[in-house]
Design an enzyme around this catalytic site. Structure first.
Site, PDB file in Angstrom:
ATOM      1  N   ARG A   1     -12.989  -4.526  -6.685  1.00  0.00           N
ATOM      2  CA  ARG A   1     -12.580  -5.270  -5.483  1.00  0.00           C
ATOM      3  C   ARG A   1     -13.792  -5.671  -4.669  1.00  0.00           C
ATOM      4  O   ARG A   1     -14.716  -4.863  -4.476  1.00  0.00           O
ATOM      5  CB  ARG A   1     -11.736  -4.382  -4.549  1.00  0.00           C
ATOM      6  CG  ARG A   1     -10.445  -3.899  -5.044  1.00  0.00           C
ATOM      7  CD  ARG A   1      -9.541  -3.440  -3.885  1.00  0.00           C
ATOM      8  NE  ARG A   1     -10.189  -2.501  -2.952  1.00  0.00           N
ATOM      9  CZ  ARG A   1      -9.590  -1.991  -1.874  1.00  0.00           C
ATOM     10  NH1 ARG A   1      -8.336  -2.343  -1.573  1.00  0.00           N
ATOM     11  NH2 ARG A   1     -10.213  -1.142  -1.082  1.00  0.00           N
TER      12      ARG A   1
ATOM     13  N   TYR B   1      -9.465  -0.368  11.258  1.00  0.00           N
ATOM     14  CA  TYR B   1     -10.792  -0.036  10.700  1.00  0.00           C
ATOM     15  C   TYR B   1     -11.224  -0.906   9.529  1.00  0.00           C
ATOM     16  O   TYR B   1     -12.256  -0.650   8.930  1.00  0.00           O
ATOM     17  CB  TYR B   1     -10.878   1.452  10.323  1.00  0.00           C
ATOM     18  CG  TYR B   1      -9.863   1.966   9.325  1.00  0.00           C
ATOM     19  CD1 TYR B   1     -10.016   1.734   7.954  1.00  0.00           C
ATOM     20  CD2 TYR B   1      -8.787   2.733   9.732  1.00  0.00           C
ATOM     21  CE1 TYR B   1      -9.108   2.228   7.041  1.00  0.00           C
ATOM     22  CE2 TYR B   1      -7.861   3.235   8.830  1.00  0.00           C
ATOM     23  CZ  TYR B   1      -8.029   2.985   7.486  1.00  0.00           C
ATOM     24  OH  TYR B   1      -7.128   3.483   6.587  1.00  0.00           O
ATOM     25  N   LYS B   2     -10.433  -1.933   9.200  1.00  0.00           N
ATOM     26  CA  LYS B   2     -10.834  -2.828   8.107  1.00  0.00           C
ATOM     27  C   LYS B   2     -11.537  -4.044   8.724  1.00  0.00           C
ATOM     28  O   LYS B   2     -12.642  -3.916   9.236  1.00  0.00           O
ATOM     29  CB  LYS B   2      -9.610  -3.189   7.271  1.00  0.00           C
ATOM     30  CG  LYS B   2      -8.987  -1.962   6.592  1.00  0.00           C
ATOM     31  CD  LYS B   2      -7.732  -2.341   5.809  1.00  0.00           C
ATOM     32  CE  LYS B   2      -7.073  -1.104   5.216  1.00  0.00           C
ATOM     33  NZ  LYS B   2      -7.888  -0.468   4.164  1.00  0.00           N
TER      34      LYS B   2
ATOM     35  N   PHE C   1       0.860  -1.176   0.000  1.00  0.00           N
ATOM     36  CA  PHE C   1       0.000   0.000   0.000  1.00  0.00           C
ATOM     37  C   PHE C   1       0.904   1.236   0.000  1.00  0.00           C
ATOM     38  O   PHE C   1       1.869   1.306   0.771  1.00  0.00           O
ATOM     39  CB  PHE C   1      -0.937   0.000   1.206  1.00  0.00           C
ATOM     40  CG  PHE C   1      -1.973   1.080   1.117  1.00  0.00           C
ATOM     41  CD1 PHE C   1      -2.961   1.029   0.140  1.00  0.00           C
ATOM     42  CD2 PHE C   1      -1.954   2.158   1.985  1.00  0.00           C
ATOM     43  CE1 PHE C   1      -3.910   2.040   0.030  1.00  0.00           C
ATOM     44  CE2 PHE C   1      -2.897   3.172   1.880  1.00  0.00           C
ATOM     45  CZ  PHE C   1      -3.868   3.114   0.906  1.00  0.00           C
TER      46      PHE C   1
ATOM     47  N   ASP D   1       3.109  -5.680   7.384  1.00  0.00           N
ATOM     48  CA  ASP D   1       1.916  -4.854   7.502  1.00  0.00           C
ATOM     49  C   ASP D   1       0.701  -5.769   7.343  1.00  0.00           C
ATOM     50  O   ASP D   1       0.530  -6.409   6.293  1.00  0.00           O
ATOM     51  CB  ASP D   1       1.925  -3.756   6.435  1.00  0.00           C
ATOM     52  CG  ASP D   1       0.722  -2.823   6.546  1.00  0.00           C
ATOM     53  OD1 ASP D   1      -0.305  -3.228   7.127  1.00  0.00           O
ATOM     54  OD2 ASP D   1       0.803  -1.693   6.028  1.00  0.00           O
TER      55      ASP D   1
END
Lengths: 411, 411
Positions: free
Chosen positions: A370, A223-224, A127, A198
């Site tokens: 996605r 928050y995912k 990312f 990560d």
């Protein structure tokens, strides 16, 4: 893979050991939410927890809340809840700051532990913020560090004696491709490098085994799949074997050995606590804490099994129904996270049309649609229905009749 | 200063133009809260705002919330509300991260702008975390930077051509002593140094004039006089004249010129936005945003006038009633923030006895009792009564009959 019948799908839901977890979430009527890899859905317990934290803990206790509600130790308590999900030792994880800032902390600490080496190795599937943070750190240090970015498949071969640290996101945010954490960490150690992982798209999505893989450091997102709410605090892991060697670069009072002595000189706290910096964000940490309670009785192997089944069902249905879509994720489940992506020339209007019909995934330029699969709040019926809607939209080219403007979206 | 009669105190309250603001806060029955300098009281609007942000914005909009509720720009919107209180130009402040981390950002950026100079000048009245962060940054840079800490009264004289940057907290957290921001900034600039101001105990306590003082950078706290809740996001100011020269050390995706292009290389955003790092903490930023709404119609000069009157009333009453207490704050109002401290040998049990009676201040070792005066929710009657309770406790030596254990407290 073979198509499923509605009866088979219904049976999968009836036999799903995690089906009852859906009730722990507040999902809007008419929505099939396949974007929990970007922002997790709202656990029902969060609203009441926050109301209590605000009105009773803060409003009534005021400053006494630090003692009465042990706010000071929230980062460690939340960290321990996350530790179980990622195979980390108790006391080795703190919840704090953002993923980017936590990455900076562990990367700077890792470079300090390999003073003779100048290469930070990452890959182009990482990312971007991780790459940016490494670039910023290298510029700040101004001592010849180099961020080397190779294609994901070349990481193992690129690990050599020049590499100080590998900085890899386990699951690719675009394609869901999953690195082999154990093998790459082993390869890094063989070359004398340290390994930072990560876990933004891993934590809460499937069982991670940091200790088993002998990872040195890890960071991840709240928050995912952890469902901590938009911009929730992130987390950070330091392997217990490094706990006394780590020199934090961000030396705030909450990482001090005695924060309330108000000494003028910094002395690091014990263990991972030295990676804390400022006053803990009690309100947002409490939201994350409440969200993690949903995981308390979840068998992470069962979660992974359901995740794989949901993904396989979706791939089979979409490939059979929508020949315009080309699978962008690895076909083999072991090489994927809990996400499935397809390439499609009309991906952007397609996704907008899907969202307009309540099937929420997202789009990543230039051509990726996605879909994230959060096993705690998705049913097989949801996934089957999402494929049906996808097919209907493509058959009718629904987006030709609607105007969809291009707009930014997060992660 | 002369004692007041209850009738005079009642008249002060009747004539107080800010008296109605008390209704905007939820203060527990029976509590006189003189610790808003450590953790501000709860504004009534926060609970309903958070309920809305959680249940409607997050729960219903899910990922669409980033667009539908413009979460992405919350740091700038909140920043602009703070800007008005601290005399900053519109668009020059962002709300983000913690005070410690924001200090790191501006300090690293400032040092980069003065490459030939190695001294970071601060004083022993600074809050320790600022000193720790500077020590950590100097260790990280490993290029000969030195944190020089002098007594507060020696700062002006210590500014010379070796100083890269002055890093000063305007109001001393222990004594309330206030530095002359304008004069010290001028002195720094004359010596070719840059000036960073920490407004932790200033923002929301009295009008600050960053632009007028020509400050270069500032940081501050969201959870003290701004009432954003425990561990609320902090803020950061970059003078508009530096906006394009500033090189951020923490180069996260939210500080990128095009975060949603997902480029592999970092390019800084325009202006102060480049000092943003990770995904904004929407829930805690929303709490701070709601808290700041209380200030929307507040005349900051009127706020300062009331603050001074409250402090003077308290000093006069305490000095007349409690000869054991020695004023630790400057006697002259212009040299104080919105806080009054006394030295007292039995300060710790005294403060515990006060708290047990609902008068909440705090204690700082070795002998300081601190009282903060937040003009938005305190009445003159509160302050008068606090002095009465203080006198009663000392006269009866109330703490001899009670057991008070020593416990940590925050800031």
């Amino acid at each position: 893979m073979a198509r499923s019948t509605p009866a088979q799908v219904a049976r999968l839901d009836r036999e799903d050991p995690l089906a009852h977890k859906r009730e722990a979430f507040d999902i809007p009527e008419g929505v099939i939410y396949l974007d929990g890899n970007s922002l997790g859905a709202l656990p029902r317990g969060v609203a009441s927890r926050l109301a209590d934290v605000v009105s009773r803990q803060w409003g009534q206790s005021l400053i006494r809340g630090w003692n009465e509600h042990d706010w000071i130790d929230l980062p460690a308590r939340v960290g321990d809840k996350i530790a179980r999900l990622i195979g980390a030792e108790r006391g080795s994880v703190v919840a704090a700051d953002s993923t980017s800032i936590n990455l900076f902390k562990v990367l700077a600490a890792a470079l300090k532990m390999r003073p003779g080496r100048k290469v930070i190795l990452s890959d182009s599937g990482n990312f971007p913020t991780d790459l940016y943070m490494a670039q910023g750190l290298a510029a700040l240090l101004a001592s010849g560090h180099e961020l080397k970015v190779v294609p994901p498949e070349d990481v193992a071969a690129a690990i050599d004696e020049t590499v100080a640290v590998t900085m890899i996101t386990e699951v690719d945010y675009k394609t869901g491709r999953r690195h082999d954490m154990r093998a790459l960490t082993k390869r890094a150690h063989e070359a004398g490098a340290l390994a930072i992982w990560d876990l933004a798209h891993s934590a809460g999505a499937f069982p991670v085994d940091l200790a088993g893989a002998e990872a040195d450091f890890a960071v991840g997102c709240g928050y995912k799949y952890l469902n901590g709410g938009p911009g929730a605090p992130a987390f950070l892991y330091v392997a217990p074997r490094h706990r006394d060697a780590v020199e934090p670069p961000l030396t705030g009072w909450m990482g001090h050995a005695a924060p309330f002595a108000f000494d003028l000189d910094y002395r690091p706290a014990e263990g991972v606590n030295r990676m804390r910096v400022g006053t803990p964000p009690v309100i947002s940490l409490s939201a994350l804490d409440a969200a993690l309670d949903v995981f308390a009785d979840v068998d992470m192997r069962a979660l992974r099994e359901k995740s794989v089944s949901l993904c396989e069902l979706f791939i089979a249905e979409v490939e059979a129904r929508c020949p315009d879509l080309a699978l962008a994720s690895p076909r083999e489940a072991a090489l994927r996270g809990s996400q499935v992506s397809f390439r499609c020339d009309f991906g952007y209007p397609l996704m907008q049309a899907l969202i307009a019909r309540g099937v929420i995934g997202d789009f990543r330029a230039p051509d990726i649609v996605r879909f994230g699969f959060a096993p705690l709040y998705l049913s097989y019926r949801d996934v089957f229905r999402a494929a049906e809607v996808l097919e209907e939209i493509i058959l009718t080219r629904a987006w030709d009749r609607e105007k969809f403007k291009k707009k930014a979206k997060v992660t």
